[in-house]
Write a protein that holds these residues in place. Structure first.
Motif, PDB file in Angstrom:
ATOM      1  N   ALA A   1      43.506  -2.424 -26.357  1.00 55.98           N
ATOM      2  CA  ALA A   1      44.529  -1.545 -25.552  1.00 55.98           C
ATOM      3  C   ALA A   1      45.697  -1.553 -26.135  1.00 55.98           C
ATOM      4  O   ALA A   1      46.063  -2.635 -27.109  1.00 55.98           O
ATOM      5  CB  ALA A   1      44.580  -2.087 -23.881  1.00 55.98           C
TER       6      ALA A   1
ATOM      7  N   ARG B   1      41.748  -1.034 -19.554  1.00 54.16           N
ATOM      8  CA  ARG B   1      40.427  -1.209 -20.473  1.00 54.16           C
ATOM      9  C   ARG B   1      40.017  -2.308 -19.836  1.00 54.16           C
ATOM     10  O   ARG B   1      38.783  -2.533 -19.616  1.00 54.16           O
ATOM     11  CB  ARG B   1      40.862  -1.407 -21.700  1.00 54.16           C
ATOM     12  CG  ARG B   1      41.196  -0.111 -22.491  1.00 54.16           C
ATOM     13  CD  ARG B   1      41.227  -0.462 -23.878  1.00 54.16           C
ATOM     14  NE  ARG B   1      41.775   0.770 -24.508  1.00 54.16           N
ATOM     15  CZ  ARG B   1      41.550   1.201 -25.583  1.00 54.16           C
ATOM     16  NH1 ARG B   1      40.518   0.488 -26.582  1.00 54.16           N
ATOM     17  NH2 ARG B   1      41.848   2.361 -26.450  1.00 54.16           N
TER      18      ARG B   1
ATOM     19  N   THR C   1      46.576   3.051 -22.712  1.00 54.59           N
ATOM     20  CA  THR C   1      46.128   2.342 -21.885  1.00 54.59           C
ATOM     21  C   THR C   1      46.550   0.418 -22.201  1.00 54.59           C
ATOM     22  O   THR C   1      47.303   0.323 -23.063  1.00 54.59           O
ATOM     23  CB  THR C   1      44.467   1.872 -22.626  1.00 54.59           C
ATOM     24  OG1 THR C   1      44.492   1.576 -23.883  1.00 54.59           O
ATOM     25  CG2 THR C   1      43.871   3.247 -22.533  1.00 54.59           C
TER      26      THR C   1
END
Lengths: 420, 420
Positions: free
Chosen positions: A347, A301, A274
């Motif tokens: 992330a 995110r 992510t």
């Protein structure tokens, strides 16, 4: 036998210069891809007499007439009526279409269909109906005396959807040969250097052919082949795409992909990672482009838009001493912003942008066009310094967002962050 | 006597869809402002026979013909030759223009003029020469049998410069009346209901006239007046604009303003306030739209893109119990997001958006199109719940951003947050 098309756009707002005729461009691109020659574009206002004149002229010089606009529910939407008069067709009510429009209103607009929408369910008799899943106005096509008349809606997205799902299949049915194209998407090499690099090849190529289309900081290289069938055309294209891709190297970011953000999203999904964003001068453009893609939540995110320097410190935790000594537009701040975004979102990777989009230099005198792209990763933090020069504000913002996605793409594919 | 114009763009690249015809839009805007009606746009390729046909058609239906393109030095630049044949004029070499072109090359291109540029110094006899300070191809105009023919270059920047400095002064000399328009910008009332509301008025209005142009969730209402002078036209428009504005009430957000974000920026500047954003399903669109405006830093501090629920909690401080009990897409979360953005940025006002843009419902089964707009202010926190229905993802995102700006506008102007 090859066809000749005329595109007639109906809309007074085009003649007043309120909007630009992107539909004609998009239809022309699509038609050239199916082997139909477009020799004429015409624009007329919402005026039945002048539309009638335009149709009479078009039927004498083209065997495919495509209209856009004038299919709406308002009193000045007269395309269908005028075309039916010009070609001697009856306009008949299609109950199933009317039911669809009523359903569309109840389902999507949560109101009863206004009565003036009824006329949208009227179409020429014996026509091929083009459904409109993204709007209320259906389109259609009919053939008379060897002339094919296609009616598409005016709103660009509705037109593009109907063109792809209905008009192009209809037109392909008229042509004996298929045309297949592949787009080699590149970032980081200008159009002129690329054409110099490829001039030898391009000048000798007839079928397949090569053409370049430049967007700000991107060049799309389109390879197109004509053949009797798709397999044959694909077989002609494969070696060309392979050779060009090898020749251009890592500026090629994908084949037939819409943009850099799509490539980044696919790479992150495949790698199960992510990312997050920290944007200053791009003001949310990077986040906006990734969240425009369905399923973005699998890889993105969130992040911060740290437009004010104080927000860089308070939200992203950029050390005040860095902001004081190096300034908000600096490599150090870009790095700290990315690291901050990574921390606050959790992330694995974060990209950041800080720069001067203009029109004026920043308070420290950093000139317009200076932008730093930061990237925080498990392997460390990187930065790509950019100088876009004194361009228009939105150009600089778009360029910066493109470079941010390119930095992310290069990291995810193990390439050096800097463009050679 | 009022004039009728046709704009003929010459260029195969337009028919291939490689470029869009912005010249026609820009010339149309300029002509409507000097009282010339544009009834036709035509695009034709670099083909003398078809250009000749286009000219023969145009001279029968327009008394002003403006061409763009085909003035260059290459073999396929045939506009001047074809026009001279069509209108029976000789092409004559202008020595002074040739000298200018030679000088332009030495000064700007730092090379001797290629010999094929000589043809750019050839113009129809007895024409008004339009100089080109930003390129090599001069334009011109001549009148014959009551028809005015103007030739402008194809490159948009050269065309715009020549339009402003030569073509418009030439055309103003022909027209006895001016056209003035004002745009009444509205948000919150659809095009059909508005037209039902205004049909009586609109159908009876000739001069000034009224026309509606719909964008997603916005309707622009344009009032246009023709008169001998600007003052007279303005005097005709003032009562109409006043009456319509009173009739429509607070859905009118401005007159002659580009968009809701511009109105919000002006209001915040006037009131000396700053705002922040907390975006979930809009993914940065609100931030992107405000930061697209030069000088945004005067009113916009920044904010968060809290795409993941965890980011809503970690970055914006939305209480976990709210997220657990009410869900990420809820009025309570929208309020807490706005309050959080206000706190972390120190802005006086914060707007937030949380919702389901689709294509799928959220993990709690909240359907696509459900969106909550939050607003945190010194006067308390507000929320506008919206249901946009199952539309395209980007439509829902644009609608949500528009509603967020509308909520902000209504707060800043003391109006109720909810649309009646």
């Amino acid at each position: 036998m090859s066809h000749t098309a005329e595109i007639i756009a109906v809309g007074t707002e085009l003649l007043l210069g309120n909007i630009v005729n992107t539909n004609a461009r998009d239809i022309s691109q699509a038609l050239s891809a199916v082997g139909v020659n477009v020799f004429w574009h015409t624009v007329v206002g919402d005026n039945p007499a002048r539309l009638k004149d335009a149709l009479d002229i078009a039927r004498r010089r083209a065997d495919i007439i495509i209209t856009t606009g004038g299919l709406g529910p308002t009193y000045d939407d007269l395309t269908k009526q005028t075309i039916c008069e010009a070609f001697g067709r009856k306009l008949v009510l299609h109950q199933d279409i009317l039911d669809n429009i009523r359903a569309y209103f109840e389902k999507n607009v949560h109101m009863a269909m206004p009565e003036n929408n009824v006329q949208q369910a009227e179409l020429p008799e014996d026509c091929t109906v083009f459904g409109n899943p993204v709007g209320t106005a259906p389109g259609c096509a009919f053939e008379t005396g060897g002339i094919h008349v296609l009616m598409l809606p005016g709103p660009p997205f509705e037109m593009l959807t109907m063109l792809r799902d209905h008009a192009l299949p209809y037109l392909r049915g008229l042509s004996s040969e298929v045309i297949v194209s592949h787009d080699i998407m590149t970032f980081g090499l200008g159009e002129s250097p690329m054409e110099e690099l490829l001039r030898e090849k391009m000048s000798h190529m007839e079928n397949p052919s090569l053409a370049t289309y430049a967007k700000p900081s991107e060049v799309r290289l389109r390879a197109t082949a004509k053949a009797a069938g798709r397999e044959e055309a694909e077989a002609m294209l494969a070696p060309v795409v392979e050779e060009i891709t090898a020749l251009l190297g890592d500026v090629v970011y994908g084949i037939d992909v819409p943009g850099l953000e799509n490539v980044c999203m696919d790479l992150l999904k495949k790698q199960g990672r992510t990312f997050a964003t920290a944007e200053s001068c791009t003001g949310g453009r990077i986040a906006e482009r990734i969240t425009a893609l369905p399923g973005a939540s699998a890889v993105y995110r969130g992040g911060a838009v740290s437009y004010w320097t104080s927000v860089k410190a308070r939200v992203l935790g950029v050390p005040q001493e860095i902001l004081d000594t190096c300034g908000a537009v600096s490599e150090e701040t870009a790095r700290a912003m990315a690291e901050g975004a990574r921390t606050i979102t959790g992330a694995e990777i974060a990209v950041s942008v800080t720069g001067v989009a203009g029109p004026d230099p920043d308070e420290r005198g950093v000139p317009v066009g200076i932008v730093y792209i930061g990237l925080a990763t498990p392997d460390g933090t990187f930065c790509r310094p950019c100088d876009f020069g004194k361009r228009r504000r939105d150009r600089i913002q778009d360029l910066a967002a493109n470079h941010a996605f390119d930095v992310l793409r290069r990291y995810l594919t193990g390439l050096p962050i800097q463009i050679r």
